[in-house]
Design a protein around this motif. Sequence first.
Motif, mmCIF file in Angstrom:
data_model
loop_
_atom_site.group_PDB
_atom_site.id
_atom_site.type_symbol
_atom_site.label_atom_id
_atom_site.label_comp_id
_atom_site.label_asym_id
_atom_site.label_seq_id
_atom_site.Cartn_x
_atom_site.Cartn_y
_atom_site.Cartn_z
ATOM 1 N N TRP B 259 0.802 -1.224 0.000
ATOM 2 C CA TRP B 259 0.000 0.000 0.000
ATOM 3 C C TRP B 259 0.835 1.275 0.000
ATOM 4 N N LEU B 260 0.298 2.273 -0.678
ATOM 5 C CA LEU B 260 0.770 3.633 -0.467
ATOM 6 C C LEU B 260 0.491 4.010 0.987
ATOM 7 N N SER B 261 1.301 4.902 1.503
ATOM 8 C CA SER B 261 1.162 5.261 2.911
ATOM 9 C C SER B 261 -0.224 5.843 3.213
ATOM 10 N N LEU B 262 -0.709 6.736 2.364
ATOM 11 C CA LEU B 262 -2.049 7.308 2.581
ATOM 12 C C LEU B 262 -3.132 6.239 2.460
ATOM 13 N N ARG B 371 -2.346 5.724 -13.168
ATOM 14 C CA ARG B 371 -1.429 6.239 -12.144
ATOM 15 C C ARG B 371 -1.104 7.710 -12.397
ATOM 16 N N SER B 373 -1.586 11.508 -12.086
ATOM 17 C CA SER B 373 -2.225 12.585 -11.338
ATOM 18 C C SER B 373 -2.884 13.520 -12.343
ATOM 19 N N TYR B 399 -6.774 11.598 -9.402
ATOM 20 C CA TYR B 399 -6.156 10.717 -10.380
ATOM 21 C C TYR B 399 -7.102 10.523 -11.557
ATOM 22 N N SER C 373 3.238 16.316 -9.779
ATOM 23 C CA SER C 373 2.832 15.413 -8.708
ATOM 24 C C SER C 373 3.955 14.399 -8.497
ATOM 25 N N TYR C 374 4.197 14.068 -7.253
ATOM 26 C CA TYR C 374 5.289 13.144 -6.915
ATOM 27 C C TYR C 374 4.875 11.732 -7.336
ATOM 28 N N PRO C 376 6.303 7.809 -9.368
ATOM 29 C CA PRO C 376 7.477 7.004 -9.709
ATOM 30 C C PRO C 376 7.921 7.281 -11.143
ATOM 31 N N PRO C 378 9.446 6.029 -14.732
ATOM 32 C CA PRO C 378 9.246 4.758 -15.431
ATOM 33 C C PRO C 378 10.269 3.708 -14.978
ATOM 34 N N ARG C 379 9.808 2.510 -14.747
ATOM 35 C CA ARG C 379 10.615 1.361 -14.312
ATOM 36 C C ARG C 379 11.206 1.530 -12.909
ATOM 37 N N GLY C 392 8.959 5.283 -1.992
ATOM 38 C CA GLY C 392 7.884 4.920 -2.903
ATOM 39 C C GLY C 392 6.513 5.023 -2.285
ATOM 40 N N LYS C 393 6.391 4.681 -1.026
ATOM 41 C CA LYS C 393 5.037 4.628 -0.473
ATOM 42 C C LYS C 393 4.415 6.004 -0.250
ATOM 43 N N PHE C 394 5.190 7.058 -0.440
ATOM 44 C CA PHE C 394 4.644 8.404 -0.287
ATOM 45 C C PHE C 394 4.240 9.041 -1.613
ATOM 46 N N MET C 395 4.262 8.251 -2.685
ATOM 47 C CA MET C 395 4.022 8.820 -4.008
ATOM 48 C C MET C 395 2.539 8.992 -4.298
ATOM 49 N N CYS C 396 1.912 9.893 -3.584
ATOM 50 C CA CYS C 396 0.482 10.169 -3.762
ATOM 51 C C CYS C 396 0.137 11.494 -3.101
ATOM 52 N N TYR C 399 3.561 17.059 -4.011
ATOM 53 C CA TYR C 399 4.164 17.739 -5.157
ATOM 54 C C TYR C 399 5.667 17.838 -4.949
#
Lengths: 439, 439, 439, 439
Positions: B259-262, B371, B373, B399, C373-374, C376, C378-379, C392-396, C399
């Motif tokens: 999971w994403l943190s949020l 994915r 935004s 999104y 927007s923050y 990932p 590509p790859r 990675g888990k904060f990518m939502c 900015y």
Amino acid sequence: MKTALQEIITPLLSLKELSSVAERQRWAERYREIRAFSEELCKPLHAEDCVIQSMPDASPAKWHLAHTSWFFETFILRPGLANYREADPHSSYLFNSYYNAVGPMHCRARRGMISRPTLEETYRYREQVDAAMTSFFERATEDRWRELKPVVVLGLNHEQQHQELFLTDIKHMLAQNPLCPVYAHASGEEPSAVTPLRWFGFDEGIYSIGHEGEDFAFDNEGPRHRVFLDKFELASRLVTNGEYIEFMKDGGYERPEFWLSLGWSMVHDQKWRAPLYWEQRDGDWFNFTLSGLRRVNPSEPVCHVSYFEADAYARWAGARLPTEAEWEVASANLPLAGNFVEEKHFHPRPLIPGRSGELAQMFGDVWEWTRSSYAPYPRYEPAEGAIGEYNGKFMCNQYVLRGGSCATSQTHIRRTYRNFFAPDKRWQFMGIRLTKAAL
Amino acid sequence: MKTALQEIITPLLSLKELSSVAERQRWAERYREIRAFSEELCKPLHAEDCVIQSMPDASPAKWHLAHTSWFFETFILRPGLANYREADPHSSYLFNSYYNAVGPMHCRARRGMISRPTLEETYRYREQVDAAMTSFFERATEDRWRELKPVVVLGLNHEQQHQELFLTDIKHMLAQNPLCPVYAHASGEEPSAVTPLRWFGFDEGIYSIGHEGEDFAFDNEGPRHRVFLDKFELASRLVTNGEYIEFMKDGGYERPEFWLSLGWSMVHDQKWRAPLYWEQRDGDWFNFTLSGLRRVNPSEPVCHVSYFEADAYARWAGARLPTEAEWEVASANLPLAGNFVEEKHFHPRPLIPGRSGELAQMFGDVWEWTRSSYAPYPRYEPAEGAIGEYNGKFMCNQYVLRGGSCATSQTHIRRTYRNFFAPDKRWQFMGIRLTKAAL
Amino acid sequence: MKTALQEIITPLLSLKELSSVAERQRWAERYREIRAFSEELCKPLHAEDCVIQSMPDASPAKWHLAHTSWFFETFILRPGLANYREADPHSSYLFNSYYNAVGPMHCRARRGMISRPTLEETYRYREQVDAAMTSFFERATEDRWRELKPVVVLGLNHEQQHQELFLTDIKHMLAQNPLCPVYAHASGEEPSAVTPLRWFGFDEGIYSIGHEGEDFAFDNEGPRHRVFLDKFELASRLVTNGEYIEFMKDGGYERPEFWLSLGWSMVHDQKWRAPLYWEQRDGDWFNFTLSGLRRVNPSEPVCHVSYFEADAYARWAGARLPTEAEWEVASANLPLAGNFVEEKHFHPRPLIPGRSGELAQMFGDVWEWTRSSYAPYPRYEPAEGAIGEYNGKFMCNQYVLRGGSCATSQTHIRRTYRNFFAPDKRWQFMGIRLTKAAL
Amino acid sequence: MKTALQEIITPLLSLKELSSVAERQRWAERYREIRAFSEELCKPLHAEDCVIQSMPDASPAKWHLAHTSWFFETFILRPGLANYREADPHSSYLFNSYYNAVGPMHCRARRGMISRPTLEETYRYREQVDAAMTSFFERATEDRWRELKPVVVLGLNHEQQHQELFLTDIKHMLAQNPLCPVYAHASGEEPSAVTPLRWFGFDEGIYSIGHEGEDFAFDNEGPRHRVFLDKFELASRLVTNGEYIEFMKDGGYERPEFWLSLGWSMVHDQKWRAPLYWEQRDGDWFNFTLSGLRRVNPSEPVCHVSYFEADAYARWAGARLPTEAEWEVASANLPLAGNFVEEKHFHPRPLIPGRSGELAQMFGDVWEWTRSSYAPYPRYEPAEGAIGEYNGKFMCNQYVLRGGSCATSQTHIRRTYRNFFAPDKRWQFMGIRLTKAAL
């Protein structure tokens, strides 16, 4: 129906039984009247009006109609009528208000999420319950009747309470609408003269208060018991809008010295500047009523004030609120008359000048805040079972109000009647009577 | 009406004008069709169903009916029709959704507090607007028509968007009711076989995406512009309920690593254990649909999942969600066909086995989370005036979803269509298509 | 120590081993420097200052000191040092920030509830970790060193990140105090002249961005990959306080047309009228700085603005924010120099006039909001294990910001560095650089 | 100091004046003792412990130390000492608790955000106030002394109240820490035998309650007045942990029939399953005390229960809580002795068996919840000015507690003493004594 019932039953009965038949007929008649009044109150409404829950404290009109039927179904029909089949298997979940002993219930704050059963289906549910209740009045065994008659009476008083809530909840709902819809058009002009306020004195001594005797009363009204009262004086009438506006003009809502600490927090958090439903337009005060938005009448009793506002006003006025014992003692010899819901005025009325010989406006118009925290009387015991949840479990952080309002049935009120609300509530018809210590 | 219009206008017109008349007639026809479909969607409902706002994201059905009319009144009739008198002077306050430039508006979260105008009055309001729009189509000057035609087209697309919201909001409202009411009975059996998932590859390169040309598109779909894409592979079909249940069984909702943190916070705060509307009874999963509560069909596309769930599922499956550019490139040559609202199935459908030659389910069934935004395309400029508030101001923390759903009109969708929701929303028909980097 | 280490180890080692020894020595030295700087930053504080958590986003100074040590203990000492005994068995519970894979942790929002270990005990904990790390640098087997060296480097970069947060959190905490305490006295006068803003143009084309190579970078900076960019222009310097005040005077905070919808809600809910830490006294604007309350200097870069404010300002100014790709391309040939934390100015500085030949203030002073927007690259693949939770888990719903600030270490920043915050955050040193599409 | 004072003043004074000097000396001595005790209580703490506010109801230790000094500064030194210069111009903003009449104040819930003045600076502030108070005791004119002596006495009682809050707030703060820090090591073994509970009867009649006379009492304790009491019986001792565990084992926290409605909501919302500070480990109950985490002693009085829990326990036990009048009447002839803060036990103690001739544990150990809502006595008038905010404005939604606790000074308590807290509060040392109606 009465005749039919008599024809069938009379020949078969002894004298004692005959009196039971007459009693059942009386209560069946009473049942029909009170149930019909609920529906009469609903007539000015559209289906859309009956669905909305405008705040967690209020319930949709449709819910009131259903819940009062559920009460008879749950506490009379299920235990009392052989082979009774529930009108709707979900009703006990959807229409239970707060009786933990009866089972799980729909969350109070989400009563406005339920579009079905529709209003029409709800009326059908009422009809089914009413038909079954007719059977109960006619056919219940004598033992069952004896056992359940008190619950029937409670159920009718319960329905009258919901009639009052129905009106105050509808008022709150309509008030959310910028269109200011009218529930019932006002009946005419009101007197504008204000009767001067006088003080009536009462002696110190041991008094008995509380309910006693065979007539119906809620369990919280008893037992009758002795209290010692200091001498005191009670105001001859309610506080008026005009007097309350003086308090407002004198910085009533800006000066912390008049307020209880919790009240002062409410003033700030809720941005209170006037009673509920008041708004200022071009310098003039208007208030939303069940007859629409109207200019505030200075001679009407002030209404829709919280305990905090009533208490602050009294402090500003150099007085205080009465205790419930003082109020009850003072009301002892007054007639149970006033501006009740039967008048269909749905709003408090100015005092007609000239009736100065006695305490006025003690009954009807507005519930009068007392300074008495809602607490059990000495030796109070709640009833057994679910019915015991009716009153006792709410005895905390609420204040007692006395006398009934313009939304209360005259046949419902008593001198010993104890209404109660949390001190920040304002959506009931609540007003102010002053008291002071006698010199 | 068409004939009447022709009779009056034709003799007076030049050839160029004639083509305008035909065009007006076409749009007047289109207007009637789309407006009628809104009312058709409302037919299965009672007045009570149309008042409730079951959460701040949703709106009452009655509000959708009124707001779409308000749009034409505000942006066409007031500027475009001489002597137009507003149907209701409060409509612009009550039925404005979010156009700050148009003036103050009723608080979104309190749309469910408004019982009046009633449903019937709302229909009357629609009729008045429709009658005035008919006048507009017939009598607007040529200049006005040229100027406002794009707004008419926008208004019709706007109404189609609200038709989709109408369905998803009604579904959410009915789902609050323990009686699980049915909006429309299901049309029959679904296939239960699941088509195996394959991967379609796409080459790296510079691609152009976004809308271009004369046909209608929302401003957010343009300008068409170049993007560089790495090679990638796209799944041949949507993720099914059965596959999603595997994820659940593998601890999908209990293992933070997916999971994403949020998203992980939402899982905990909202106690998510399954898609929205799912509930477990005696070990089996059921989901609430517009046809009532039904056992979950493993071969149906999974639906009512948030971006967080879509993203977590993809990570668990060793894949990822596509970007919106990848999705648009992949959809380039596919027919705009699928399970849309015109089917009146109101729910995603299992893929019929055998159609394996191409990407399936790209259009209709469920909106596909990307994915990406939601952000402005290069050189994007919002339209002038209030209409400019339509899209651009929402470009933050949302999104993009692509492809339309079973609640979308087929005539409304485009390959370039960008729908957008916050990553925690689930009440739309939202599902999952997987992507992965190509080796 | 270096000498002692050499004396012991050198005679025993091959040439390859010798280079490892030298490398360990270099990193041991780097470790000591960075760790010492954390403590130097803490010197102006009292024990009382180090306990408070002034909002859930911030952490107490004491926690930063402990958490950075916990990182080395958890990811280096426990796996890498034979017989290592934890300094404090509770540290892994109390000082874990968010690594679910490492085990349960103390609730973030309650870090300010923990008075023990005291500041002094926390220093002792640091010393114990530092002593053990010295052992690790000296005695780890070659295999262990190879394996864990990247984690040491990560740990040092992690500590530098916390040094920045330490300063911004302390600033936020001191700002709560009506006494406006001073952290470090300001070093002198600032230039007041403002350099005129110019635009630098960049061509369209395919560019490569992102990190590549052996040097340290966070996983989110890679892989290096191609993007297509339209031609664009970038402002020669940051937006100044003076320019921002013009926006404010022009109704910047009162006109919804400049704002994203979520931003406009924040303006209202949070009553934003100016950047964070600004207050108006007798008509003049002051801002709280780490040197106390000071009159706003119009030539300084504006600071402590949210993404919403940066975006609204840009719209007002007829421009937009850059994408992170644009920013990175533009920064390609600029020296990594600027007003960093090593200057100990702890506040952005006015641009010294005359340096007009190139893009100025790209590094240091303030983090520059981008419109990206923050997400990932590509790859992108996160690292294995707990370390993979780093980015990675904060990518939502965040900015990207670029370029570092006056609280960032110069040795910490890179052109490819991607900082990220939610769009409503303001307590970091965040500012604005404008971009526009080239004609 | 006494001697010095006598040397200077004695020769100049008349007999009446001499008695004033002796009186001033006595109060100066009392002042020193009480002020010193505050500091003694603070000794076991580190600076870090003194900053934290662990919930809005509690205050940081540092704040208690400062606020009690502010009280003397504001109400004695400013009006009473010529040329007094405030120690700190911000103190009146930072350290005012709730006196609206004195001016604006720092938000209560944000007292834990203020690191400066530091603990050391706070001690310096205390010293300055103490030095000035010494001057006041020595040099105030006789008129001023007469006028302000009651305020000095109030200030000392006020400081004793804060000593109790200091201990309960520190306990709450330490309890947040998973390290379970110890404030003061426990002094030894406690008896484990439990004295059987007996009932003491009291007759019906008119009783006088409330304070009367010259000695200090808070305004809320008077005026002395008559009440009528029914006959009743009071339990010979407090309810023990062991008895409370029986209630828990019998489903006390799962059965709504024992609970007030508001209490039942708290049980659910707060997930109450035991008294505050209790936790279950491997099936055994432990409670956090100022001596650290300890196994629950079944013979100790139960402590840290809310009014709701006390009331529910009483209902379960077939009894009720006493009214405050009943409690006061029953305590009439008992010695003012018990387990007070002077014992430095900081926790309630088991009753030593054998002392069965009289009501036990009426004073000290734990405050005893009464069923009396906190309300003004008949003819109660608050004091003039800011001091009048001390008591009266809190008379709403709180319940009276009697008898003092292990954190109360023996020199502070009275039979007429009315403590009060909201019914959901648990962090004070609060316990249960049962009552029942006599047959």
